[in-house]
Motif scaffolding. Structure first.
Motif: not given
Ligand SMILES: NC(=O)c1ccc[n+]([C@@H]2O[C@H](COP(=O)([O-])OP(=O)(O)OC[C@H]3O[C@@H](n4cnc5c(N)ncnc54)[C@H](O)[C@@H]3O)[C@@H](O)[C@H]2O)c1
Length: 325
Positions: A35-38, A173-180, A313-314, A320-321
């Motif tokens: 997850g992302h604290i942002e 301003n939230i969305g999908e950010d998985h790695s990988p 994504h755009r 979140y970086k």
């Protein structure tokens, strides 16, 4: 106060926004491994792990928790095949620890993030809640076992079996950010932004265009279902299961076509072989959630889902970086 485990993740962060907008106080418990604290907007958050009973205790002791929305889990089917024990430990033992703490603190309501993966290979064109459960991956098995842990306790519960969560909040301003990233929509859109590659796994399925058919449900619609489920549990005893999907199937080729239209880019993806364990078609019947929870997806249209994901994504091609809090 609603304790939201995994509230810094993709669906969790949207759920926190929906609960907050509906007037619920939220406390996030997340180990931030994925997850992302942002992504946690304006609510208290504890960095803690469900595999550590003392971390859970901290959450229950610090705030007056009255119900739990439990999203924290590992959720990669392929990885679960490689490392099944990792999945059972996090998804099943983590759930058990959480339930123990709920019992200790007299909290008797839980909404659980389950998955269509509990059904395995579908036997009917649309899947309703009476469809047999026969998971075809350790991930699906871990979700089914977690459901059983929940229903074995003397608490009220709603297990929400999500189909393919997709899209992004049109208002936050939230969305999908998985790695990988393994999900179709973000991989496709990120490939258009030069961040990843994209390929279609198999075009010889028994579907109208030969590519796999899935049920894409907008993440904001999923988030809203948690609000409905938390409210429902206030006056409903027992254990309940609801499928959450749009009720419509879209093939991989149809998603590619929607992305081409939304982004105004031409897309000619590489087609490779099938991935093991991919059923040809997974589409929900969402009638029960409509009837009992009064929930219905608002963002039904595939192009809208892709449009909202594309906007995210755009703006934030590196996830979140790129988000400043
Ligand atoms: N994304 C989908 O399409 C989908 C479909 C069906 C079910 N689900 C389920 O929905 C839930 C959320 O999925 P997501 O896509 O938002 O995943 P995600 O990885 O974005 O979110 C999961 C969150 O849980 C946290 N977490 C994991 N293990 C933890 C632990 N032991 N202690 C504390 N925090 C922990 C992670 O850091 C992350 O923030 C998961 O339970 C997943 O199995 C997702």
């Amino acid at each position: 106060m609603v304790l939201v485990t995994g509230g810094a993740g993709y669906i969790g962060s949207h759920t926190v926004c929906a609960l907050t907008e509906a007037g619920f106080g939220c406390l996030v418990l997340d180990n931030l491994e994925k997850g992302h604290i942002e992504a946690v907007k304006g609510v208290p958050a504890i960095r803690g792990d469900l595999r550590s009973p003392s971390d859970i205790e901290q959450a229950f002791c610090s705030y007056g928790v009255t119900s739990v929305v439990h999203l924290a889990a590992y959720s990669e089917v392929g990885e679960s095949v490689q490392f099944p024990d990792k999945y059972f430990e996090n998804n099943v033992t983590g759930t058990r620890n959480l339930l123990d703490a709920m019992e200790t603190h007299g909290v008797d309501k839980i909404v659980f993030s389950s998955s269509a993966a509990v059904y395995g290979e579908p036997k009917t064109a649309t899947i309703d809640e009476s469809h047999p459960t026969a998971p075809s991956s350790p991930y699906g098995e871990s979700k089914l076992r977690a459901e059983r842990e929940i229903t074995s306790r003397d608490i009220k519960s709603v297990c929400l079996r999500y189909f393919n969560a997709s899209g992004a909040s049109p208002t936050h301003n939230i969305g999908e950010d998985h790695s990988p990233e393994t999900h179709l929509v973000p991989r496709l859109l990120l490939s258009l932004l030069g961040r990843t590659t994209f390929q279609i796994y198999g075009s010889d399925y028994d579907t109208p265009d030969g590519t796999c058919v899935r049920d894409y449900v907008h993440v904001s619609d999923l988030a809203r279902a948690h609000v409905d489920a938390v409210r429902f549990l206030e006056n409903s005893p027992g254990n309940h299961v609801f499928n959450l999907g749009s009720g419509h199937g879209a093939s991989v080729s149809e998603v590619v076509a929607a992305a081409a239209k939304v982004t105004h880019k031409s897309i000619s993806p590489l087609v490779t072989g099938r991935r093991p364990g991919d059923p040809s078609r997974l589409v929900a019947s969402n009638e029960l959630a409509k009837k009992v929870l009064g929930w219905a997806p608002v963002h039904q249209d595939l192009e809208t889902i892709v449009e909202h994901a594309w906007h995210w994504h755009r703006r934030f091609p590196d996830g979140y970086k790129g988000v400043i809090i």
